[in-house]
Design a protein around this motif. Structure first.
Motif, PDB file in Angstrom:
ATOM      1  N   TYR A 100       0.844  -1.192   0.000  1.00  0.00           N
ATOM      2  CA  TYR A 100       0.000   0.000   0.000  1.00  0.00           C
ATOM      3  C   TYR A 100       0.882   1.246   0.000  1.00  0.00           C
ATOM      4  O   TYR A 100       0.640   2.217   0.701  1.00  0.00           O
ATOM      5  CB  TYR A 100      -0.950  -0.002   1.201  1.00  0.00           C
ATOM      6  CG  TYR A 100      -2.169   0.867   1.009  1.00  0.00           C
ATOM      7  CD1 TYR A 100      -3.156   0.509   0.100  1.00  0.00           C
ATOM      8  CD2 TYR A 100      -2.320   2.050   1.724  1.00  0.00           C
ATOM      9  CE1 TYR A 100      -4.271   1.315  -0.090  1.00  0.00           C
ATOM     10  CE2 TYR A 100      -3.431   2.855   1.547  1.00  0.00           C
ATOM     11  CZ  TYR A 100      -4.406   2.487   0.637  1.00  0.00           C
ATOM     12  OH  TYR A 100      -5.517   3.281   0.453  1.00  0.00           O
ATOM     13  N   LYS A 134      -1.746   2.327  -3.216  1.00  0.00           N
ATOM     14  CA  LYS A 134      -2.705   3.316  -2.733  1.00  0.00           C
ATOM     15  C   LYS A 134      -3.301   4.147  -3.870  1.00  0.00           C
ATOM     16  O   LYS A 134      -4.515   4.369  -3.911  1.00  0.00           O
ATOM     17  CB  LYS A 134      -2.015   4.245  -1.727  1.00  0.00           C
ATOM     18  CG  LYS A 134      -2.841   5.433  -1.257  1.00  0.00           C
ATOM     19  CD  LYS A 134      -2.010   6.315  -0.330  1.00  0.00           C
ATOM     20  CE  LYS A 134      -2.697   7.652  -0.051  1.00  0.00           C
ATOM     21  NZ  LYS A 134      -3.911   7.486   0.774  1.00  0.00           N
ATOM     22  N   THR A 135      -2.443   4.598  -4.791  1.00  0.00           N
ATOM     23  CA  THR A 135      -2.884   5.539  -5.820  1.00  0.00           C
ATOM     24  C   THR A 135      -3.620   4.858  -6.955  1.00  0.00           C
ATOM     25  O   THR A 135      -4.640   5.360  -7.433  1.00  0.00           O
ATOM     26  CB  THR A 135      -1.677   6.320  -6.384  1.00  0.00           C
ATOM     27  OG1 THR A 135      -0.958   6.925  -5.305  1.00  0.00           O
ATOM     28  CG2 THR A 135      -2.128   7.380  -7.366  1.00  0.00           C
ATOM     29  N   PRO A 149      -7.978   2.024  -5.743  1.00  0.00           N
ATOM     30  CA  PRO A 149      -9.138   2.712  -6.338  1.00  0.00           C
ATOM     31  C   PRO A 149      -9.664   2.026  -7.595  1.00  0.00           C
ATOM     32  O   PRO A 149     -10.887   1.959  -7.793  1.00  0.00           O
ATOM     33  CB  PRO A 149      -8.594   4.105  -6.665  1.00  0.00           C
ATOM     34  CG  PRO A 149      -7.397   4.275  -5.812  1.00  0.00           C
ATOM     35  CD  PRO A 149      -6.803   2.914  -5.658  1.00  0.00           C
ATOM     36  N   LYS A 169      -2.540   3.762   7.808  1.00  0.00           N
ATOM     37  CA  LYS A 169      -2.780   4.432   6.524  1.00  0.00           C
ATOM     38  C   LYS A 169      -3.869   3.717   5.738  1.00  0.00           C
ATOM     39  O   LYS A 169      -4.749   4.370   5.148  1.00  0.00           O
ATOM     40  CB  LYS A 169      -1.478   4.471   5.711  1.00  0.00           C
ATOM     41  CG  LYS A 169      -1.628   5.161   4.362  1.00  0.00           C
ATOM     42  CD  LYS A 169      -0.287   5.366   3.674  1.00  0.00           C
ATOM     43  CE  LYS A 169       0.323   4.073   3.206  1.00  0.00           C
ATOM     44  NZ  LYS A 169       1.528   4.314   2.339  1.00  0.00           N
ATOM     45  N   VAL A 170      -3.828   2.398   5.729  1.00  0.00           N
ATOM     46  CA  VAL A 170      -4.833   1.636   4.987  1.00  0.00           C
ATOM     47  C   VAL A 170      -6.219   1.870   5.577  1.00  0.00           C
ATOM     48  O   VAL A 170      -7.187   2.150   4.851  1.00  0.00           O
ATOM     49  CB  VAL A 170      -4.501   0.131   4.998  1.00  0.00           C
ATOM     50  CG1 VAL A 170      -5.579  -0.650   4.238  1.00  0.00           C
ATOM     51  CG2 VAL A 170      -3.133  -0.128   4.395  1.00  0.00           C
ATOM     52  N   ARG A 171      -6.331   1.793   6.898  1.00  0.00           N
ATOM     53  CA  ARG A 171      -7.641   1.920   7.540  1.00  0.00           C
ATOM     54  C   ARG A 171      -8.193   3.335   7.425  1.00  0.00           C
ATOM     55  O   ARG A 171      -9.415   3.522   7.422  1.00  0.00           O
ATOM     56  CB  ARG A 171      -7.540   1.492   9.003  1.00  0.00           C
ATOM     57  CG  ARG A 171      -7.257  -0.015   9.137  1.00  0.00           C
ATOM     58  CD  ARG A 171      -7.305  -0.491  10.569  1.00  0.00           C
ATOM     59  NE  ARG A 171      -7.097  -1.938  10.641  1.00  0.00           N
ATOM     60  CZ  ARG A 171      -6.061  -2.527  11.211  1.00  0.00           C
ATOM     61  NH1 ARG A 171      -5.126  -1.776  11.800  1.00  0.00           N
ATOM     62  NH2 ARG A 171      -5.947  -3.834  11.212  1.00  0.00           N
ATOM     63  N   ALA A 172      -7.294   4.321   7.318  1.00  0.00           N
ATOM     64  CA  ALA A 172      -7.767   5.691   7.112  1.00  0.00           C
ATOM     65  C   ALA A 172      -8.453   5.837   5.758  1.00  0.00           C
ATOM     66  O   ALA A 172      -9.437   6.576   5.623  1.00  0.00           O
ATOM     67  CB  ALA A 172      -6.599   6.669   7.224  1.00  0.00           C
ATOM     68  N   ASP A 173      -7.935   5.133   4.753  1.00  0.00           N
ATOM     69  CA  ASP A 173      -8.508   5.207   3.403  1.00  0.00           C
ATOM     70  C   ASP A 173      -9.622   4.190   3.196  1.00  0.00           C
ATOM     71  O   ASP A 173     -10.597   4.468   2.489  1.00  0.00           O
ATOM     72  CB  ASP A 173      -7.426   4.946   2.350  1.00  0.00           C
ATOM     73  CG  ASP A 173      -6.350   6.026   2.322  1.00  0.00           C
ATOM     74  OD1 ASP A 173      -6.614   7.141   2.807  1.00  0.00           O
ATOM     75  OD2 ASP A 173      -5.251   5.736   1.813  1.00  0.00           O
ATOM     76  N   LEU A 174      -9.474   3.021   3.810  1.00  0.00           N
ATOM     77  CA  LEU A 174     -10.382   1.898   3.559  1.00  0.00           C
ATOM     78  C   LEU A 174     -10.884   1.336   4.883  1.00  0.00           C
ATOM     79  O   LEU A 174     -10.520   0.226   5.280  1.00  0.00           O
ATOM     80  CB  LEU A 174      -9.652   0.813   2.752  1.00  0.00           C
ATOM     81  CG  LEU A 174      -8.983   1.271   1.453  1.00  0.00           C
ATOM     82  CD1 LEU A 174      -8.094   0.175   0.895  1.00  0.00           C
ATOM     83  CD2 LEU A 174     -10.038   1.688   0.440  1.00  0.00           C
ATOM     84  N   GLY A 203      -7.967  12.441  -5.332  1.00  0.00           N
ATOM     85  CA  GLY A 203      -9.069  11.770  -4.670  1.00  0.00           C
ATOM     86  C   GLY A 203     -10.279  11.504  -5.538  1.00  0.00           C
ATOM     87  O   GLY A 203     -11.327  11.065  -5.029  1.00  0.00           O
TER      88      GLY A 203
END
Length: 378
Positions: free
Chosen positions: A15, A20-21, A25, A45-50, A265
């Motif tokens: 990630y 991530k980028t 997505p 970081k992962v849990r913040a996005d997903l 985003g």
């Protein structure tokens, strides 16, 4: 072959920037794919996005998980081959980020293993669905340039400071040719097929560079030269594509914008996704210049094609063979730069032939000789 009705369960290894980028997505934008778990050393970081998605610290646990059908490997380049091997041996289908492997021998080993295991093996050649490439591909196929004689493809950036990241380090798989070369090579092979020889120069031009940050590679075809160039010291003024044919020339100035949209985003498929405001300029033999809008890009089509192949396609696919051919060009360029010679591709006759997979629905843009129409000058 995966079920035609149930979503394909996906495990993502890595990630960092690419995972991530791009991968997360794009995977989540394809209804047939279900991202179940991510392997990362930074679960916060992962849990913040997903939020709510399972996170594992150990990439091998994801590669061997009973809860996934498809393993996507977006970890550092020197881990691609061992993780892909582990996933294939565990009976998983695999997507590997570029570069496929560090050398042709590793690539051959993975292709052979996938065939023995009866599993699909793909490489993340997502730039086949960039607006800039699709636009020049259409122009060539439409015959507006006549027979192409000079093809020039630039993937340039301006990053004068050497960053502390593995992609710019001195370790295996570092440097701009491993990073951007696979995109440049894959696009050229999609247009023109395999070259006869490869001639390359690689250099470290930035102060403190630990790996190559400048690459100039020429693919030699009968009556055609394809120039592939990448640099970390281009602030501007370098067109993305310049193509010269017997009936005219084409210039495409700017790079596809999907990477910038993802960084901002934007959700893939949102209004304006892949829309390219920078069209192409066609110069004819009279000196007149015509402008045409760019074809919209859509990298979701990469993962849509993966899902389609897993649910509908035959196990044997051209995708792995095309990835092997890209690696042959990557390796030939490295040898050429080291020896100062032009290098032929170290491929067997069977490895050169993707035609036997025609119509298999693989992750390809139906690579075949383009139907050029010669448009003579008056």
């Amino acid at each position: 072959m995966a079920s035609a009705t149930a979503p394909i369960r996906v495990g993502l290894i890595g990630y960092g920037y690419s995972g991530k980028t791009f991968h997360a997505p794009l995977i989540r934008a394809v209804p047939a794919l279900d991202l179940r778990v991510v392997a990362s050393s930074d679960p916060t970081k992962v849990r913040a996005d997903l939020p709510g998605l399972a996170v594992m610290a150990d990439p091998t646990a994801v590669a061997m998980s009973d809860g996934v059908d498809l393993v996507v490997i977006a970890s550092p380049n020197d881990t691609h081959a061992p993780l892909a091997r582990l996933a294939l041996e565990a009976g998983k289908h695999v997507v590997v980020d570029k570069p496929f492997t560090l050398d042709l021998a590793e690539a051959r080993g993975l292709v052979a293993l996938a065939q023995r295991q009866g599993r699909m093996l793909f490489v993340f050649h997502n730039r086949r669905w960039d607006s800039d490439f699709l636009s020049v591909r259409k122009a060539i196929a439409d015959g507006v340039l006549g027979k192409v004689r000079h093809f020039e493809s630039h993937f340039d950036r301006f990053r004068p400071q050497v960053r502390d990241r593995w992609r710019e380090g001195a370790g295996p798989g570092g440097g701009i040719w491993y990073d951007l070369g696979p995109h440049l090579v894959d696009q050229a092979l999609q247009l023109f097929g395999l070259p006869d020889r490869v001639t390359a120069s690689l250099a470290r031009l930035r102060t403190g560079a630990r790996s190559d940050d400048w690459a100039h590679v020429v693919l030699e075809y009968p009556g055609l030269r394809a120039v592939l160039h990448a640099s970390m010291l281009v602030a501007g003024g370098s067109p993305r594509f310049v193509i010269h044919g017997e009936a005219g020339s084409l210039v495409k100035q700017r790079l596809d914008i999907q990477e910038q949209q993802l960084l901002a985003g934007m959700v893939p498929g949102a209004p304006g996704w892949g829309a390219d405001p920078d069209g192409i300029a066609i110069h004819d033999c009279t000196g007149a210049v015509a402008h045409a809008p760019a074809v919209a890009g859509d990298q979701r089509r990469y993962y849509e094609a993966v899902a389609r192949q897993l649910t509908q396609g035959a196990i044997e696919s051209s995708a792995a063979l095309e990835a092997l051919q890209v690696m042959a060009c990557i390796e030939a360029a490295l040898i050429s730069a080291r020896t100062g010679t032009s290098v032929a591709l170290a491929l067997t006759a069977e490895e050169r032939d993707v035609s036997r997979f025609a119509g298999d629905g693989s992750v390809s843009l139906e690579r075949r000789p383009l139907n050029w129409t010669h448009i003579p000058c008056p």
